[in-house]
Design an enzyme around this catalytic site. Structure first.
Site, PDB file in Angstrom:
ATOM      1  CE  LYS A  26      40.165  39.775  37.461  1.00  0.00           C
ATOM      2  NZ  LYS A  26      41.061  40.236  38.531  1.00  0.00           N
ATOM      3  N   GLY A  84      38.679  30.826  42.469  1.00  0.00           N
ATOM      4  CA  GLY A  84      38.435  31.871  43.451  1.00  0.00           C
ATOM      5  C   GLY A  84      37.371  31.453  44.440  1.00  0.00           C
ATOM      6  CB  SER A  85      35.493  33.476  46.843  1.00  0.00           C
ATOM      7  OG  SER A  85      34.955  34.444  45.961  1.00  0.00           O
ATOM      8  CD  GLU A  95      39.911  23.403  39.910  1.00  0.00           C
ATOM      9  OE1 GLU A  95      39.595  22.963  41.029  1.00  0.00           O
ATOM     10  OE2 GLU A  95      40.396  22.702  39.005  1.00  0.00           O
ATOM     11  CG  LEU A  96      34.234  27.552  43.062  1.00  0.00           C
ATOM     12  CD1 LEU A  96      32.715  27.552  43.169  1.00  0.00           C
ATOM     13  CD2 LEU A  96      34.722  28.878  42.481  1.00  0.00           C
ATOM     14  CD  GLU A 139      37.949  28.820  51.326  1.00  0.00           C
ATOM     15  OE1 GLU A 139      37.431  29.815  50.795  1.00  0.00           O
ATOM     16  OE2 GLU A 139      38.688  28.026  50.711  1.00  0.00           O
ATOM     17  CD1 TRP A 156      43.541  36.976  46.734  1.00  0.00           C
ATOM     18  CD2 TRP A 156      45.146  36.034  47.976  1.00  0.00           C
ATOM     19  NE1 TRP A 156      42.957  36.522  47.902  1.00  0.00           N
ATOM     20  CE2 TRP A 156      43.931  35.940  48.695  1.00  0.00           C
ATOM     21  CE3 TRP A 156      46.293  35.510  48.554  1.00  0.00           C
ATOM     22  CZ2 TRP A 156      43.827  35.346  49.941  1.00  0.00           C
ATOM     23  CZ3 TRP A 156      46.201  34.915  49.804  1.00  0.00           C
ATOM     24  CH2 TRP A 156      44.977  34.839  50.479  1.00  0.00           C
ATOM     25  CB  CYS A 208      41.698  25.941  47.479  1.00  0.00           C
ATOM     26  SG  CYS A 208      42.985  25.170  46.494  1.00  0.00           S
ATOM     27  CB  SER A 244      44.156  38.134  42.505  1.00  0.00           C
ATOM     28  OG  SER A 244      43.776  38.916  43.615  1.00  0.00           O
ATOM     29  CD  GLU A 245      40.656  41.906  43.085  1.00  0.00           C
ATOM     30  OE1 GLU A 245      40.993  41.105  42.184  1.00  0.00           O
ATOM     31  OE2 GLU A 245      39.550  41.863  43.660  1.00  0.00           O
TER      32      GLU A 245
HETATM   33  P1  NAD Z   1      37.893  35.978  44.692  1.00  0.00           P
HETATM   34  O1  NAD Z   1      36.701  35.198  44.321  1.00  0.00           O
HETATM   35  O2  NAD Z   1      37.706  37.179  45.527  1.00  0.00           O
HETATM   36  O3  NAD Z   1      38.667  36.473  43.388  1.00  0.00           O
HETATM   37  C1  NAD Z   1      39.156  35.557  42.427  1.00  0.00           C
HETATM   38  C2  NAD Z   1      39.281  36.264  41.094  1.00  0.00           C
HETATM   39  O4  NAD Z   1      37.981  36.525  40.579  1.00  0.00           O
HETATM   40  C3  NAD Z   1      39.979  37.617  41.173  1.00  0.00           C
HETATM   41  O5  NAD Z   1      40.789  37.761  40.031  1.00  0.00           O
HETATM   42  C4  NAD Z   1      38.822  38.605  41.153  1.00  0.00           C
HETATM   43  O6  NAD Z   1      39.166  39.876  40.667  1.00  0.00           O
HETATM   44  C5  NAD Z   1      37.863  37.897  40.220  1.00  0.00           C
HETATM   45  N1  NAD Z   1      36.451  38.244  40.346  1.00  0.00           N
HETATM   46  C6  NAD Z   1      35.775  38.598  41.463  1.00  0.00           C
HETATM   47  N2  NAD Z   1      34.466  38.776  41.151  1.00  0.00           N
HETATM   48  C7  NAD Z   1      34.323  38.517  39.838  1.00  0.00           C
HETATM   49  C8  NAD Z   1      33.214  38.524  38.931  1.00  0.00           C
HETATM   50  N3  NAD Z   1      31.976  38.828  39.330  1.00  0.00           N
HETATM   51  N4  NAD Z   1      33.438  38.199  37.643  1.00  0.00           N
HETATM   52  C9  NAD Z   1      34.678  37.858  37.219  1.00  0.00           C
HETATM   53  N5  NAD Z   1      35.760  37.859  38.025  1.00  0.00           N
HETATM   54  C10 NAD Z   1      35.582  38.176  39.325  1.00  0.00           C
HETATM   55  O7  NAD Z   1      38.908  34.952  45.381  1.00  0.00           O
HETATM   56  P2  NAD Z   1      40.312  35.250  46.049  1.00  0.00           P
HETATM   57  O8  NAD Z   1      40.107  35.906  47.364  1.00  0.00           O
HETATM   58  O9  NAD Z   1      41.223  35.890  45.076  1.00  0.00           O
HETATM   59  O10 NAD Z   1      40.861  33.755  46.263  1.00  0.00           O
HETATM   60  C11 NAD Z   1      40.597  32.997  47.382  1.00  0.00           C
HETATM   61  C12 NAD Z   1      39.576  31.933  47.062  1.00  0.00           C
HETATM   62  O11 NAD Z   1      40.020  31.140  45.985  1.00  0.00           O
HETATM   63  C13 NAD Z   1      39.384  30.967  48.227  1.00  0.00           C
HETATM   64  O12 NAD Z   1      38.020  30.688  48.372  1.00  0.00           O
HETATM   65  C14 NAD Z   1      40.139  29.723  47.778  1.00  0.00           C
HETATM   66  O13 NAD Z   1      39.696  28.529  48.361  1.00  0.00           O
HETATM   67  C15 NAD Z   1      39.899  29.752  46.307  1.00  0.00           C
HETATM   68  N6  NAD Z   1      40.907  28.972  45.609  1.00  0.00           N
HETATM   69  C16 NAD Z   1      40.524  27.789  45.076  1.00  0.00           C
HETATM   70  C17 NAD Z   1      41.464  26.990  44.445  1.00  0.00           C
HETATM   71  C18 NAD Z   1      41.075  25.657  43.869  1.00  0.00           C
HETATM   72  O14 NAD Z   1      41.873  25.084  43.147  1.00  0.00           O
HETATM   73  N7  NAD Z   1      39.908  25.130  44.162  1.00  0.00           N
HETATM   74  C19 NAD Z   1      42.790  27.424  44.337  1.00  0.00           C
HETATM   75  C20 NAD Z   1      43.133  28.653  44.885  1.00  0.00           C
HETATM   76  C21 NAD Z   1      42.182  29.429  45.518  1.00  0.00           C
END
Ligand code: NAD
Length: 523
Positions: free
Chosen positions: A177, A227-228, A249-250, A373, A153, A283, A179-180
């Site tokens: 998809k 994401g995370s 990309e985490l 983080e 998000w 991130c 983010s929610e």
């Molecule tokens: P999140 O992992 O909670 O969610 C990310 C996405 O994954 C959402 O769309 C979510 O619905 C989906 N998701 C969750 N569980 C899933 C599963 N089991 N299978 C498939 N999809 C699933 O992360 P967030 O809170 O939205 O974002 C923040 C994180 O993203 C932070 O850790 C940040 O560092 C990271 N981030 C990394 C980068 C990068 O380029 N490295 C860029 C932006 C954000």
């Protein structure tokens, strides 16, 4: 942000949830809502995307570029609306929404539209004309197919486009998809894409991780996940079981090293921005800062003064939701309990999900705020005596996205930066290259694998294909049947002719061998 509701009074369609918009600046509902996508619908959506992508890939590159150019123009024509949604949905200050998401998006389209012809141009394979007469071999990048794009998000407008733009130019379809927690920005993006793109080429599906899992289970050809770490691990396992290539990309725990000769005005301003922009929800935020002891006290004092001067709402937005706020505050409270000094900030303001910029010193090495983080506006500053010590401390993390080194002697600062184990290094700057189409954004270790941006990112959205065209029209090749003495004689002659270190006499001896073989074989 948003909240998910299964309340029948709020849920319009059976089997779905209702996502209800919440303004993180106030914690109040915004009045916006949408249904999530039913997980069972995903296999049909991926199948339809595959059909749309196959058709789109048949268009030549100029035609695909025209479609992508029209998309860029249509999106930028809605820039005011996009800025407003980013502000209302995530509380982003407008200056931040415009610079980090909208200006960068214009640049992103310009880069890819200008670079794609060269990047997709065939690559000739040099052939030995004696061994392979009349043949032409080249490499070309083919669309990989349906790209499942699962997004966070924190940059909900620009981040998806970093993949969508090159993916479409390469001839792929995308199932996106959002983010929610940023569904409204996702919906606005979808509205513009649906109006401009061929039907089904980019399909937007809404929902939480369950919809993400269903999307991967529907067997796309590539998963691009940002994401995370915890969700990334699950995505990697699911994709591996289905043998779907996947890029991750985490998160990270990026460090800045301030050398003794740093330009303090620039280093203070840069680190304050690096730590607190997007309310630290980047991130690549600076989450640890190592400062040479000779300038440490001055640096802490100046950063604290600059952090205190930031205005909540205008300079630093709120955190995304209550969970984000509690996580950040929990780390700060634990550090304080373990003996850390808080120079400014350190507690929620009580309004919405705001957390003031927080500067910490004397943080124990094992405190969560130095190890995990944080994803909030919190900056621990630590002193060091030798550069080796600073580099070792900066690298003492499983993460490895970005790192920065600040110093006037550029050659020295660059040499130190190269010792950081991370995918992107900066000298006298930080964080900002993520949206650049031409720069590679990639992590090491727990920050994930795969690349966004640059020719290396494009490689992840394509498959390389070797093409061989034979123009000789001969009945057969020298290596085809029958195997006989003339084949061996010819092969021996070819080796003698081409062998490194062969004398002139040996090369001359090779000529009749090769010729005799050739004549006997094809006479
Ligand atoms: P999140 O992992 O909670 O969610 C990310 C996405 O994954 C959402 O769309 C979510 O619905 C989906 N998701 C969750 N569980 C899933 C599963 N089991 N299978 C498939 N999809 C699933 O992360 P967030 O809170 O939205 O974002 C923040 C994180 O993203 C932070 O850790 C940040 O560092 C990271 N981030 C990394 C980068 C990068 O380029 N490295 C860029 C932006 C954000």
């Amino acid at each position: 942000m948003s909240r998910m509701s299964t309340d029948p009074a709020e849920t319009a369609t059976a089997g779905t949830c209702r996502i209800v918009g919440v303004n993180p600046a106030t914690g109040e509902d915004t009045g916006w809502s949408a249904d999530t996508t039913r997980p069972e619908a995903l296999s049909g959506i991926v199948a339809a995307a595959r059909v749309a992508g196959t058709e789109f890939a048949k268009r030549d590159l100029d035609a695909r570029k025209a479609v992508v150019r029209a998309l860029g123009a249509a999106l930028l024509a809605r820039a005011d609306a996009i800025g407003a949604v980013l502000h209302e949905e995530l509380g982003k200050p407008l200056g931040e929404a415009w610079t980090s998401e909208i200006v960068t998006t214009g640049e992103l389209f310009d880069h890819w539209l200008g670079a794609i012809d060269d990047l997709l141009a065939p690559i000739d394979v040099a052939l030995n004309p004696l061994n392979y007469p009349g043949k032409q071999v080249w490499l070309e990048l083919d669309a990989i197919g349906v790209v499942a794009l699962i997004m966070p998000w924190n940059y909900p407008f620009n981040l998806p486009l970093r993949t969508i733009v090159p993916a479409l130019l390469a001839g792929n379809a995308v199932v996106f998809k959002p983010s929610e927690h940023a569904p409204r920005t996702g919906a606005l993006l979808a509205e513009v894409m649906n109006a401009v793109l061929p039907a089904g080429l980019v399909t937007t599906v809404q929902g939480d991780g369950r919809v993400g899992e269903a999307l991967i289970a529907a067997h796309p050809d590539k998963v691009v996940f940002t994401g995370s770490l915890s969700a990334g691990r699950k995505v990697a396992v699911q994709a591996a079981q289905l043998l779907i290539p996947c890029s991750l990309e985490l998160g990270s725990k990026d460090a800045a090293i301030i050398l003794p000769d740093a330009n303090l005005d620039r280093a203070v301003a840069g680190v304050v921005w690096g730590a607190f922009h997007n309310a630290g929800q980047d991130c690549a935020s600076i989450e640890r800062c190592y400062v040479h002891r000779s300038i440490y006290d001055t640096f802490v004092e100046r950063v604290t003064t600059a952090a205190r001067a930031l205005r909540l709402g205008d300079d630093v937005g709120p955190l995304v939701n209550e969970a984000g706020l509690q996580k950040v505050h929990g780390q700060v409270q634990a550090a304080r309990a373990a003996g850390a000094t808080i120079h400014c900030g350190g507690a929620p303001t009580g309004a919405g999900y705001y957390y003031p910029p927080t500067v910490l010193t004397a943080v124990p090495a094992d405190a969560a705020v130095l190890v995990e983080e944080t994803f909030g506006p919190v900056l621990p500053i630590l002193p060091y005596d030798t550069v080796e010590e600073a580099v070792a401390a900066a690298n003492n993390t499983p993460f490895g996205l970005c790192g920065s080194v600040w110093g006037k002697d550029l050659a020295r600062a660059e040499a130190v930066a190269r010792q950081l184990r991370c995918g992107v290094i900066f000298v006298n700057n930080c964080c900002f290259t993520g949206p650049m189409g031409g720069a590679a954004w990639t992590g090491r270790g727990d920050s994930g694998y795969g690349v966004t941006g640059s020719r290396f990112g494009l490689e992840g959205l394509t498959v390389v294909r070797t093409v061989c065209v034979d123009r000789t029209g001969q009945k057969r090749e020298m290596w085809w049947y029958p195997y006989n003495d003339s084949l061996v004689s010819m092969a021996r002659g070819l080796v003698e002719l081409g062998r490194d270190g062969a004398s002139i006499a040996e090369r001359v001896r090779g000529i009749p061998l090769a010729l005799t073989g050739l004549l006997n074989r094809w006479k």
